[in-house]
Each structure stands twice: as structure tokens, then as C-alpha cells.
Design an enzyme around this catalytic site. Structure first.
Site, PDB file in Angstrom:
ATOM      1  CG  ASP A 104      11.637   2.575  33.871  1.00  0.00           C
ATOM      2  OD1 ASP A 104      11.710   1.650  33.094  1.00  0.00           O
ATOM      3  OD2 ASP A 104      10.545   3.129  34.257  1.00  0.00           O
ATOM      4  N   GLY A 120       1.806   5.071  26.806  1.00  0.00           N
ATOM      5  CA  GLY A 120       2.508   5.317  25.556  1.00  0.00           C
ATOM      6  C   GLY A 120       3.787   6.177  25.342  1.00  0.00           C
ATOM      7  CB  SER A 154       9.885   6.203  34.549  1.00  0.00           C
ATOM      8  OG  SER A 154       9.464   5.392  35.477  1.00  0.00           O
ATOM      9  CG  HIS A 199       8.259   0.536  32.303  1.00  0.00           C
ATOM     10  ND1 HIS A 199       8.639   1.793  32.672  1.00  0.00           N
ATOM     11  CD2 HIS A 199       7.237   0.591  31.590  1.00  0.00           C
ATOM     12  CE1 HIS A 199       7.971   2.556  32.057  1.00  0.00           C
ATOM     13  NE2 HIS A 199       7.156   1.989  31.235  1.00  0.00           N
ATOM     14  CB  SER A 205       6.401   4.083  28.869  1.00  0.00           C
ATOM     15  OG  SER A 205       5.824   4.227  30.096  1.00  0.00           O
TER      16      SER A 205
END
Length: 355
Positions: free
Chosen positions: A230, A309, A326, A201, A311
Site C-alpha cells: 500500500d 482522509g 493504510s 490505494h 490515508s
């Protein structure tokens, strides 16, 4: 539905080490971990876990690390599977529900209770499907979810958690692209080229990535998969050869030597550009998360804390790479329910290896 019976399942930019702060992990409040510290598997435990899964297939409903002994416990449903698991060197526990029954319960949830703000996955310690519903799930949808769970008998456990499940990206930090900040997970290599893996993402947002806001491009997207999966991959284009380590945000690094699938009950750490290094325990595998922009499957749930952040950051245990962060529904105190994408799947998809 992409699901398996189990999931395992400077600007020389030391991407997963220095300037870029690798990271990964957040999450929704969960039960407090056991009083004893969660164990970290020995390399032999990861190997045994993978070997037993291949050998037993549907005759096991998952495995986990015993919190007291640190030994791998394999759940089985047949005498033959019990014999095979013991012969392989595993501790064995007979359970009532097979992998097929747990998979059937999750298929029913997918068909009848696919509600944004929910997630579910297998907890082999309880031999049940563990469902979490965040604060965005309405009372009406909660009632529907609980009715489906009740119809499935004791195979499903539903718990309300605070916060809202979301993929954790901030505008603004560690790797920058398309006006957003994410974290890098692990550096990887193939044929002499260098890459880093991060969340899909994140890589969906931009083709070009920098190590600072407004900085020069250090890497270009070569693959991206979200939702359903992801994960994404970025190839270094600035001529750098970063080390294959994770930034511990205290002036030191953790070298990464291999990759494996996480085991329920084990201790993990997460390194991310926002919350830095946090710790937790793996609580479920083969997890489905129903984000607002689509579901992801075959994920892993942990109790590590994280925030926007983080991620794309790293979930790891010692020198073993485990997952790519994720999302989560936030963190309550020191306990969250961070979701990670198993990193081995991402590495296999792109034909790269950690180093």
C-alpha cells in the site's frame, strides 16, 4: 502471500509539512497501553534491531522495546542465537515458538481463514500471532476463525474489535485526486527531483494531485502499488521545493532526518489531514490485513487513532520516518489499531530518500 518472517520489519506546499497536512493513522480498538509511556527508540536501537535481524534470521521470533527500560529485547530460540544477540548488545529472551512456527501459523490463517475484516501479525512480546476480527465478521466466520486458531494451539490469539477495517479515503481536503482526499506522508528526493510518498490505494485513484479541492495540479503519480502493498509516489511538477518535515498541526513541524522500521512496543505519532496528530504504540509487525478489495502484507499495527482522509499520512517517531498510513477499523475512545505500510520498503521500491 508477500510476507517476511519479520517486518521492520502555500502551494509551495510543504507537503508533509504545511498546507498539506501529512498524516497517517487510525484504527480499531485495542488493549489499553501500559501505564508507563511507550518508549521511543534511540537511533542505536533501530540500528541494533536491523543488525540482529540480519545476523539471527530465523533464530529470532522478533524483537521489541521493553516498556520499562526502553531497551531492545530480542527473542531467541537457540543457545547460539542467544550468544550472538548478547554479543551485539541486546537484551535476550528465550521463547518457545520460532519465527518458522509463527510464519506457519500465519500461512494456515491465510489458507483457511482469509476472511474480509480480519488482520493478523506477530507480537514478539507474547510470542504469538495476534488476530483481530472487526464487526463485519459474521458469527459463522468468527467460529471458523476461532476453530483454526484453536487447532494451532497457543500460537494464535483472536480478539474481536469494533468498527470495520477499511482503507481511509474521503471524497473531499489535504491532497486531492479523482474526487477523493488523502494525506501525504513524507517528502523524498532522487537525483534533484522532489516527490512525496503516500498510500497506494490513494495513488490508484488518480494520476494528478492538488493541494486543494479543485486546485491546480502540484504533482503527478509515478508509481502505485495496492493491494499486496500500500504505497505510491507522486513527483512534484509545480516547481516547488517543500521542506522534509511533518506538519504537527499546531503551527510547528517535525523535521525528518532518516527512515527506519518500527519496533514493537515503541511510541509513534501519526499526522493526518483529518485527525491531525495522534499518538500510539506499535503492537504487531508482519501484519496481514484483509480489506474488501484485497489483502496487504507485511504491515505494522499501532494503537493510534485515525479517520477517513488520513490515508497516506505519516507514522513517525521524533525525526525518524516509520510508515505510511493504510487503514483501520476506526477508533474507540483514544485507542485504535492503525495500520501502516513500512516506509523503508516504499523508499527502496522507488529509489528515493527522505530528507
Amino acid at each position: 502471500m508477500r510476507a517476511n518472517s519479520r517486518a521492520r520489519f502555500g502551494v509551495s506546499l510543504l507537503l508533509v509539512t504545511g498546507a498539506l497536512g501529512l498524516g497517517a493513522a487510525p484504527s480499531t480498538a485495542a488493549d489499553a497501553p501500559a501505564a508507563a509511556p511507550s518508549p521511543i527508540p534511540a537511533p542505536s536501537a533501530y540500528a541494533l534491531d536491523a543488525a540482529v535481524e540480519r545476523q539471527l534470521g530465523a533464530a529470532t521470533a522478533g524483537s521489541y522495546l521493553d516498556a520499562k527500560t526502553g531497551k531492545l529485547v530480542v527473542t531467541v530460540t537457540t543457545d547460539r542465537a542467544e550468544e550472538q544477540a548478547r554479543a551485539a548488545g541486546a537484551t535476550v529472551r528465550r521463547v518457545a515458538r520460532s519465527a518458522a512456527q509463527l510464519d506457519a501459523a500465519m500461512r494456515t490463517l491465510e489458507a483457511e481463514a482469509k476472511i474480509i475484516g480480519t488482520s493478523w501479525g506477530v507480537d514478539p512480546r507474547t510470542n504469538r500471532v495476534a488476530v483481530e476480527a472487526d464487526s463485519s465478521v459474521s458469527a459463522r466466520d468468527m467460529a471458523r476463525l476461532e476453530a483454526v486458531a484453536e487447532r494451532l494451539g497457543g500460537a494464535v490469539d483472536v480478539k474481536r474489535v469494533p468498527g470495520v477495517f477499511h482503507r481511509e479515503v474521503l471524497g473531499g481536503g489535504a491532497i486531492y485526486g479523482g474526487g477523493s482526499r488523502c494525506s501525504a506522508a513524507f517528502n523524498a528526493t532522487k537525483g534533484g527531483a522532489r516527490y512525496f510518498v503516500t498510500a497506494g490505494h490513494c495513488t490508484n485513484i488518480s494520476a494528478n494531485w492538488a493541494a486543494s479541492s479543485g486546485g491546480s495540479v502540484i504533482g503527478v503519480r509515478e508509481g502505485s502499488s495496492f493491494p499486496t502493498n500500500d504505497y505510491g509516489i507522486v513527483r512534484y511538477t509545480d516547481g516547488s521545493a517543500p521542506a522534509g518535515a511533518v506538519d504537527l498541526h499546531n503551527g510547528s513541524r517535525q523535521d525528518i532526518a532518516s527512515a527506519a522500521d518500527a519496533v514493537v512496543g515503541q511510541a509513534i505519532r501519526k499526522s493526518g489531514s483529518t485527525t491531525k496528530v495522534t499518538s500510539g504504540t506499535v503492537t504487531a509487525v508482519n501484519v496481514t490485513v484483509n480489506y474488501s478489495d484485497g489483502p496487504v502484507y507485511n504491515m505494522v499495527r499501532t494503537t493510534a487513532c485515525s479517520a477517513g482522509g488520513d490515508s497516506g499520512g505519516a507514522h513517525f517517531a521524533g525525526s525518524v520516518a516509520l510508515g505510511i498510513h493504510s487503514g483501520s477499523s476506526g477508533c474507540s475512545g483514544s485507542s485504535g489499531s492503525a495500520i501502516h505500510q513500512p516506509v523503508r520498503e516504499a523508499l527502496a521500491a522507488y529509489g528515493v530518500a527522505v530528507y
